[in-house]
Scaffold this motif. Structure first.
Motif, PDB file in Angstrom:
ATOM      1  N   LEU A   1       0.834  -1.203   0.000  1.00 27.84           N
ATOM      2  CA  LEU A   1       0.000   0.000   0.000  1.00 27.84           C
ATOM      3  C   LEU A   1       0.872   1.257   0.000  1.00 27.84           C
ATOM      4  CD1 LEU A   1      -2.790   1.345   0.171  1.00 27.84           C
ATOM      5  CD2 LEU A   1      -2.648   1.123   2.654  1.00 27.84           C
ATOM      6  N   GLY A   2       1.913   1.272   0.822  1.00 30.27           N
ATOM      7  CA  GLY A   2       2.828   2.414   0.858  1.00 30.27           C
ATOM      8  C   GLY A   2       3.532   2.619  -0.472  1.00 30.27           C
ATOM      9  N   GLY A   3       3.965   1.528  -1.095  1.00 31.83           N
ATOM     10  CA  GLY A   3       4.615   1.619  -2.399  1.00 31.83           C
ATOM     11  C   GLY A   3       3.675   2.140  -3.471  1.00 31.83           C
ATOM     12  N   LEU A   4       2.436   1.651  -3.449  1.00 28.49           N
ATOM     13  CA  LEU A   4       1.437   2.124  -4.407  1.00 28.49           C
ATOM     14  C   LEU A   4       1.197   3.621  -4.220  1.00 28.49           C
ATOM     15  CD1 LEU A   4      -0.781   1.677  -6.571  1.00 28.49           C
ATOM     16  CD2 LEU A   4      -2.343   1.154  -4.679  1.00 28.49           C
ATOM     17  N   PHE A   5       1.068   4.048  -2.961  1.00 30.11           N
ATOM     18  CA  PHE A   5       0.836   5.465  -2.700  1.00 30.11           C
ATOM     19  C   PHE A   5       1.994   6.312  -3.230  1.00 30.11           C
ATOM     20  CE2 PHE A   5       1.362   9.259  -0.081  1.00 30.11           C
ATOM     21  CZ  PHE A   5       0.192   9.918  -0.420  1.00 30.11           C
ATOM     22  N   LEU A   6       3.232   5.888  -2.967  1.00 28.38           N
ATOM     23  CA  LEU A   6       4.397   6.654  -3.443  1.00 28.38           C
ATOM     24  C   LEU A   6       4.446   6.714  -4.968  1.00 28.38           C
ATOM     25  CD1 LEU A   6       7.133   5.500  -0.917  1.00 28.38           C
ATOM     26  CD2 LEU A   6       5.935   7.712  -0.987  1.00 28.38           C
ATOM     27  N   LYS A   7       4.113   5.602  -5.625  1.00 26.62           N
ATOM     28  CA  LYS A   7       4.080   5.585  -7.091  1.00 26.62           C
ATOM     29  C   LYS A   7       3.020   6.550  -7.621  1.00 26.62           C
ATOM     30  CE  LYS A   7       1.937   2.852 -10.201  1.00 26.62           C
ATOM     31  NZ  LYS A   7       1.206   1.678 -10.510  1.00 26.62           N
ATOM     32  N   GLU A   8       1.801   6.467  -7.054  1.00 24.50           N
ATOM     33  CA  GLU A   8       0.718   7.348  -7.497  1.00 24.50           C
ATOM     34  C   GLU A   8       1.017   8.812  -7.180  1.00 24.50           C
ATOM     35  OE1 GLU A   8      -1.823   6.623  -9.424  1.00 24.50           O
ATOM     36  OE2 GLU A   8      -1.233   4.512  -9.484  1.00 24.50           O
ATOM     37  N   LEU A   9       1.680   9.059  -6.063  1.00 19.25           N
ATOM     38  CA  LEU A   9       2.075  10.417  -5.691  1.00 19.25           C
ATOM     39  C   LEU A   9       3.021  10.987  -6.740  1.00 19.25           C
ATOM     40  CD1 LEU A   9       2.039  12.697  -3.541  1.00 19.25           C
ATOM     41  CD2 LEU A   9       3.976  11.535  -2.469  1.00 19.25           C
ATOM     42  N   ALA A  10       4.034  10.215  -7.124  1.00 17.19           N
ATOM     43  CA  ALA A  10       5.005  10.678  -8.121  1.00 17.19           C
ATOM     44  C   ALA A  10       4.335  10.937  -9.472  1.00 17.19           C
ATOM     45  CB  ALA A  10       6.132   9.658  -8.268  1.00 17.19           C
ATOM     46  N   LEU A  11       3.471  10.027  -9.900  1.00 18.17           N
ATOM     47  CA  LEU A  11       2.769  10.215 -11.171  1.00 18.17           C
ATOM     48  C   LEU A  11       1.864  11.443 -11.139  1.00 18.17           C
ATOM     49  CD1 LEU A  11       1.801   6.496 -11.965  1.00 18.17           C
ATOM     50  CD2 LEU A  11       3.555   7.881 -13.106  1.00 18.17           C
ATOM     51  N   SER A  12       1.187  11.647 -10.016  1.00 15.35           N
ATOM     52  CA  SER A  12       0.282  12.791  -9.883  1.00 15.35           C
ATOM     53  C   SER A  12       1.042  14.109  -9.854  1.00 15.35           C
ATOM     54  CB  SER A  12      -0.567  12.654  -8.623  1.00 15.35           C
ATOM     55  OG  SER A  12      -1.404  11.541  -8.730  1.00 15.35           O
TER      56      SER A  12
ATOM     57  N   LEU B   1      -4.468  13.257  -0.511  1.00 13.03           N
ATOM     58  CA  LEU B   1      -3.029  13.536  -0.453  1.00 13.03           C
ATOM     59  C   LEU B   1      -2.347  13.397  -1.813  1.00 13.03           C
ATOM     60  CD1 LEU B   1      -2.167  11.804   2.929  1.00 13.03           C
ATOM     61  CD2 LEU B   1      -2.114  14.262   2.439  1.00 13.03           C
ATOM     62  N   THR B   2      -3.036  12.846  -2.786  1.00 12.49           N
ATOM     63  CA  THR B   2      -2.489  12.707  -4.127  1.00 12.49           C
ATOM     64  C   THR B   2      -2.852  13.961  -4.927  1.00 12.49           C
ATOM     65  OG1 THR B   2      -2.863  10.321  -3.961  1.00 12.49           O
ATOM     66  CG2 THR B   2      -2.436  11.205  -6.151  1.00 12.49           C
ATOM     67  N   PRO B   3      -1.849  14.722  -5.398  1.00 18.45           N
ATOM     68  CA  PRO B   3      -2.145  15.959  -6.135  1.00 18.45           C
ATOM     69  C   PRO B   3      -3.062  15.705  -7.330  1.00 18.45           C
ATOM     70  CG  PRO B   3       0.183  15.832  -5.621  1.00 18.45           C
ATOM     71  CD  PRO B   3      -0.418  14.493  -5.250  1.00 18.45           C
ATOM     72  N   GLY B   4      -4.022  16.603  -7.515  1.00 22.78           N
ATOM     73  CA  GLY B   4      -4.950  16.502  -8.627  1.00 22.78           C
ATOM     74  C   GLY B   4      -6.259  15.828  -8.275  1.00 22.78           C
ATOM     75  N   THR B   5      -6.368  15.284  -7.063  1.00 20.14           N
ATOM     76  CA  THR B   5      -7.609  14.663  -6.625  1.00 20.14           C
ATOM     77  C   THR B   5      -7.938  15.104  -5.201  1.00 20.14           C
ATOM     78  OG1 THR B   5      -6.397  12.703  -5.864  1.00 20.14           O
ATOM     79  CG2 THR B   5      -7.389  12.579  -8.052  1.00 20.14           C
ATOM     80  N   THR B   6      -9.219  15.224  -4.929  1.00 17.24           N
ATOM     81  CA  THR B   6      -9.674  15.603  -3.595  1.00 17.24           C
ATOM     82  C   THR B   6     -10.947  14.848  -3.260  1.00 17.24           C
ATOM     83  OG1 THR B   6      -8.795  17.836  -3.897  1.00 17.24           O
ATOM     84  CG2 THR B   6     -10.384  17.540  -2.131  1.00 17.24           C
ATOM     85  N   SER B   7     -10.959  14.191  -2.122  1.00 17.05           N
ATOM     86  CA  SER B   7     -12.183  13.548  -1.648  1.00 17.05           C
ATOM     87  C   SER B   7     -13.101  14.641  -1.127  1.00 17.05           C
ATOM     88  CB  SER B   7     -11.873  12.569  -0.517  1.00 17.05           C
ATOM     89  OG  SER B   7     -11.029  11.557  -0.983  1.00 17.05           O
ATOM     90  N   LEU B   8     -14.351  14.604  -1.557  1.00 17.52           N
ATOM     91  CA  LEU B   8     -15.288  15.659  -1.193  1.00 17.52           C
ATOM     92  C   LEU B   8     -16.331  15.228  -0.166  1.00 17.52           C
ATOM     93  CD1 LEU B   8     -15.993  17.031  -4.779  1.00 17.52           C
ATOM     94  CD2 LEU B   8     -14.437  17.980  -3.063  1.00 17.52           C
ATOM     95  N   HIS B   9     -16.868  14.017  -0.333  1.00 16.55           N
ATOM     96  CA  HIS B   9     -18.018  13.639   0.493  1.00 16.55           C
ATOM     97  C   HIS B   9     -18.227  12.123   0.443  1.00 16.55           C
ATOM     98  CE1 HIS B   9     -21.989  14.057   2.330  1.00 16.55           C
ATOM     99  NE2 HIS B   9     -22.475  13.312   1.363  1.00 16.55           N
ATOM    100  N   VAL B  10     -18.641  11.569   1.551  1.00 17.41           N
ATOM    101  CA  VAL B  10     -19.073  10.172   1.607  1.00 17.41           C
ATOM    102  C   VAL B  10     -20.585  10.201   1.793  1.00 17.41           C
ATOM    103  CG1 VAL B  10     -18.928   7.991   2.855  1.00 17.41           C
ATOM    104  CG2 VAL B  10     -16.897   9.424   2.641  1.00 17.41           C
TER     105      VAL B  10
END
Length: 110
Positions: free
Chosen positions: A14-25, A66-75
């Motif tokens: 999960l941490g690796g996926l987050f870091l990869k997505e963070l870099a791409l974003s 926390l990933t640039p370009g996306t924001t959670s708004l509401h559940v």
């Protein structure tokens, strides 16, 4: 909460996926800032949730925000849908969230 034997490995993935997505974003946002004429289409998308627990939904929503370009708004009140603003939306945006972050969160917080 029951800990699984492979929990450290799942958290590492999960941490690796987050870091990869963070870099791409970061790359995508930087390119858009440097070239405002670059095609981009923002939208609010509805992500159907397979997670039911508060911890899993919170972790997913925070990783998205926390990933640039996306924001959670509401559940939604019934906790079945997460609404997300996506800066460069594509037909695969919801699938990418489901197959990426949500699937990995399910592995660490079943």
């Amino acid at each position: 909460m029951k800990l699984l034997v492979n929990a450290p490995l799942a958290w590492s993935r999960l941490g690796g996926l987050f870091l990869k997505e963070l870099a791409l974003s970061v790359r995508e946002v930087t390119l858009t800032v440097l070239d405002p004429k670059r095609a981009n289409r923002s939208a609010i998308v509805a992500v159907p949730l397979g997670l039911k627990g508060d911890a899993g939904i919170t972790l997913l929503a925070n990783m998205i925000t926390l990933t640039p370009g996306t924001t959670s708004l509401h559940v939604s009140a019934d906790r079945s849908t997460l609404y997300v603003h996506v800066m460069n939306v594509s037909d695969d945006s919801v699938r990418q969230i489901k197959d990426g972050f949500e699937r990995s969160v399910k592995e660490v917080l079943p």
